[in-house]
Design a protein around this motif. Structure first.
Motif, PDB file in Angstrom:
ATOM      1  N   ASN A   1      -6.437  -5.455  -0.839  1.00 50.93           N
ATOM      2  CA  ASN A   1      -7.272  -5.546  -1.921  1.00 50.93           C
ATOM      3  C   ASN A   1      -8.428  -4.702  -1.993  1.00 50.93           C
ATOM      4  N   LEU A   2      -8.894  -4.206  -0.792  1.00 50.76           N
ATOM      5  CA  LEU A   2     -10.004  -3.293  -0.799  1.00 50.76           C
ATOM      6  C   LEU A   2      -9.477  -1.845  -1.225  1.00 50.76           C
ATOM      7  N   GLN A   3      -7.990  -1.682  -0.434  1.00 51.79           N
ATOM      8  CA  GLN A   3      -7.637  -0.459  -0.503  1.00 51.79           C
ATOM      9  C   GLN A   3      -7.122  -0.240  -1.922  1.00 51.79           C
TER      10      GLN A   3
ATOM     11  N   ASP B   1     -10.720 -10.372   0.781  1.00 51.97           N
ATOM     12  CA  ASP B   1     -11.036  -9.643   2.114  1.00 51.97           C
ATOM     13  C   ASP B   1      -9.848  -8.767   2.726  1.00 51.97           C
ATOM     14  N   SER B   2      -8.662  -9.000   2.023  1.00 53.97           N
ATOM     15  CA  SER B   2      -7.662  -8.477   2.722  1.00 53.97           C
ATOM     16  C   SER B   2      -7.863  -6.907   2.663  1.00 53.97           C
ATOM     17  N   ASP B   3      -6.996  -6.155   3.537  1.00 54.40           N
ATOM     18  CA  ASP B   3      -7.042  -4.838   3.718  1.00 54.40           C
ATOM     19  C   ASP B   3      -6.417  -4.248   2.245  1.00 54.40           C
TER      20      ASP B   3
ATOM     21  N   LEU C   1       0.725  -1.153   0.064  1.00 54.63           N
ATOM     22  CA  LEU C   1       0.081   0.151  -0.207  1.00 54.63           C
ATOM     23  C   LEU C   1       0.769   1.565  -0.010  1.00 54.63           C
TER      24      LEU C   1
END
Length: 631
Positions: free
Chosen positions: A57-59, A53-55, A21
């Protein structure tokens, strides 16, 4: 047949690092200029999207979408030489917007105009306004590897989508998408099914040297510009049902190991399958073709089906070099239609192709199409002979090999002009009717018009009118039919004129120039068998009286005093040409001028040649009779 090029050396050896990230934020904050556009450069990374569902992936989607949705200028995305692990939701990276008047405010006036052109929406209060994912900048996936599904469905791409050398190891979805600029998936490997259903390509689409290992679905798609699918391998079903091709579609040098479907598709320009191998069926059922379908040097192992296809007058199917590589290979089309559009560009090197096509249609009992192809083959042969005659060097002219070509060329052209090489029975009947009408009037004139004798013989006005009307009617109907039934009516009429006019005109002029000085000058030259008046086949009949007295007693001079006497001359010509008749009319053999006998024998000889040509044509055009010759 095709080769998939290896990755460049720097792409193969360059080390990839995992995208985090922090690195992603840095790439977003520090845009780079590539091809004059601000670009988020995510090339040469391993992007782990395996855990939805990983952070990260979402961000990942949220950060990229936020900057793209808010940027004043279009931003491009570069994933070249990266490995994307897990499912890749590409459509989540675009601007999700309503279409029509509700377009996103971040879009420029020019972009909105393009979108409304690419995706027109009717103003309907009852219709729900559609939403679509809009990509303002270009996308690059050169040499990228996708391990999971790629979902780019319901998207609109205003700039290029380039993915040369990429590898898609799972399902790819681009269905219901619009491409405003070039699309390039050359040298790509699709390991699973791909879905481009309901797509619209407004610019060039390139899928060259591609390996399609799964089902390939381009059904209900439209291609506005050139598309290139050449040098590719298709391992499973390839579906272009109801697709529209505005410009040239190039499918040359491909291998299709499963079915290829173009049912209900439209081809407004050329469709190229040069040197392509079809191991399974290819279907063009109910398709529309406006120009060239090129099957040159293609290899057919099963059926190619043009059933119910519509061909415009400009359309043609080039089968030069087409190989039927198995016993199951067939070319199927509508009877009396498909043969009109199949062509080869030259005879040399295509004798086997034409032989296979003719055998193909005869096995399907499409006699008309087989005959039409045979006619085209002989036209090419006549053209070949003509070139051999005219292009021979001066040293070889008048040699036996050169002279022997002339009767071959002459005989072949006569068969082509007078009956389309035994394939046009209507043309042949028109020729017969013209011959009957011409010689009937000629014999009537010679027999009934003798003005320079002691007791002149001149037909009455009724006979003249009836003969003139009957002759003109039969001749005009025959000429009209010739113009309808043949490709070269003027040459056909010229050929008929050369056969009918010079010799009869010369003989007739000599008869009236020399005068007539013989006994029985006031008696008709024709006699009839008075023992029967019924319709008979007179195939072996000669136009002269028998010698034996017992048979001669049956022949009496024809009647001149009846209003129907003019029909006797038509019956005589019918005897000589069609070998049929209601009367057996012959020449008298006493005090008969030799010129008249010569003229009758000339007509009889033409009738023998005509009946041979007629029987040959009937055997080739009527199902069942053709078996006598070909099987």
């Amino acid at each position: 047949m095709f080769t998939l090029l290896p990755l460049p050396a720097n792409a193969q050896t360059e080390q990839r690092s995992y995208l985090t990230l922090e690195i992603l934020q840095d790439r977003i904050d520090h845009l780079v200029q590539q091809e004059g556009r601000d670009t988020i450069d995510l090339s040469n990374y391993i992007i782990d999207l395996a855990n939805p569902d990983s952070d990260f992936n979402l961000q990942f989607y949220q950060k990229i979408n936020n900057i793209i949705s808010r940027a004043g200028n279009p931003l491009s995305l570069n994933f070249s030489n990266s490995i994307i692990q897990g499912n890749f939701q590409l459509n989540q990276l675009g601007i999700n917007s309503y279409i029509g008047s509700a377009l996103s405010s971040v879009l420029t006036i020019l972009e909105k105009a393009k979108i409304n052109r690419y995706y027109p929406v009717q103003n309907n209060l009852n219709q729900q306004v559609p939403r679509i994912n809009i990509f303002r900048g270009s996308l690059k996936f050169n040499d990228a590897i996708f391990t999971g599904e790629v979902d780019a469905s319901n998207s609109l791409f205003l700039q290029q989508v380039i993915a040369t050398g990429a590898k898609f190891q799972n399902i790819v979805k681009y269905n219901h998408s619009f491409f405003g600029k070039e699309v390039n998936f050359s040298q790509v490997v699709f390991s699973q099914n791909i879905n481009f259903n309901l797509c619209h390509f407004f610019a060039v689409a390139k899928f060259q040297q591609v390996e399609f290992q799964g089902i390939t679905d381009f059904s209900n798609s439209q291609f506005e510009e050139l598309i290139e699918f050449n040098d590719s391998l298709f391992n499973q079903l390839t579906d272009f049902t109801r697709s529209v091709f505005i410009k040239t579609a190039n499918f040359s040098n491909n291998i299709y190991r499963d079915r290829l479907i173009f049912a209900k598709s439209k081809f407004l320009d050329s469709l190229l399958f040069i040197n392509t191998t079809f191991e399974k069926n290819i279907t063009f059922r109910n398709s529309y073709a406006n120009f060239l379908i090129d099957l040159q040097d293609a290899h057919l192992l099963e059926r190619i089906d043009f059933s119910n296809a519509f061909f415009t007058p400009r359309a043609t199917i080039n089968t030069s070099g087409l190989a039927f590589d198995s016993a199951e290979a067939k070319l199927i089309g509508e009877t009396n239609i498909i043969g009109k559009y199949i062509n080869v560009n030259r005879l040399e090197g295509n004798e086997t192709v034409l032989r296979n096509l003719i055998r193909n249609f005869r096995s399907l009992e499409q006699i008309t199409d087989a005959n039409r192809l045979e006619y085209k083959r002989e036209k090419l042969r006549a053209k070949q002979l003509s070139e051999l005659i005219t292009k021979t060097s001066w040293q070889k002219i008048l040699t036996w090999s050169w002279l022997s070509l002339i009767p071959q060329w002459l005989g072949l052209n006569l068969l082509l002009l007078l009956g389309d090489y035994g394939t046009n029975i209507n043309l042949l009947f028109s020729l017969g009717m013209m011959a009957i009408a011409f010689f009937s009037v000629l014999f009537w004139f010679i027999d009934r018009y003798r003005p320079h004798i002691s007791q002149p013989i001149i037909p009455n006005r009724y006979e003249i009118i009836v003969m003139a009307i009957s002759y003109l009617s039969l001749t005009c109907l025959s000429i009209v039919n010739i113009f309808i039934m043949t490709e070269r009516p003027w040459l056909t009429l010229l050929c008929i004129g050369i056969i009918f006019l010079p010799i009869p005109a010369l003989i007739t002029s000599l008869i009236y120039k020399q005068g007539r000085y013989h006994n029985l000058l006031n008696t008709t030259y024709f006699v009839e068998d008075g023992s029967f008046r019924e319709f008979r086949l007179l195939l072996g009949r000669l136009p002269i009286m028998p010698r034996f007295p017992f048979f001669r007693d049956r022949y009496q001079p024809i009647l001149w005093c009846r209003r129907w006497s003019w029909l006797i001359y038509y019956n005589f010509s019918l005897n000589n040409i069609f070998k049929l008749g209601f009367y057996d009319i012959r020449l008298r053999d006493r005090h008969l001028p030799g010129l008249i006998s010569t003229l009758v024998w000339y007509q009889w000889c033409l009738g023998v040649l005509y009946i041979i040509l007629l029987l040959w044509t009937l055997s080739r055009t009527i199902p069942g009779l053709n078996l006598l010759i070909y099987f």
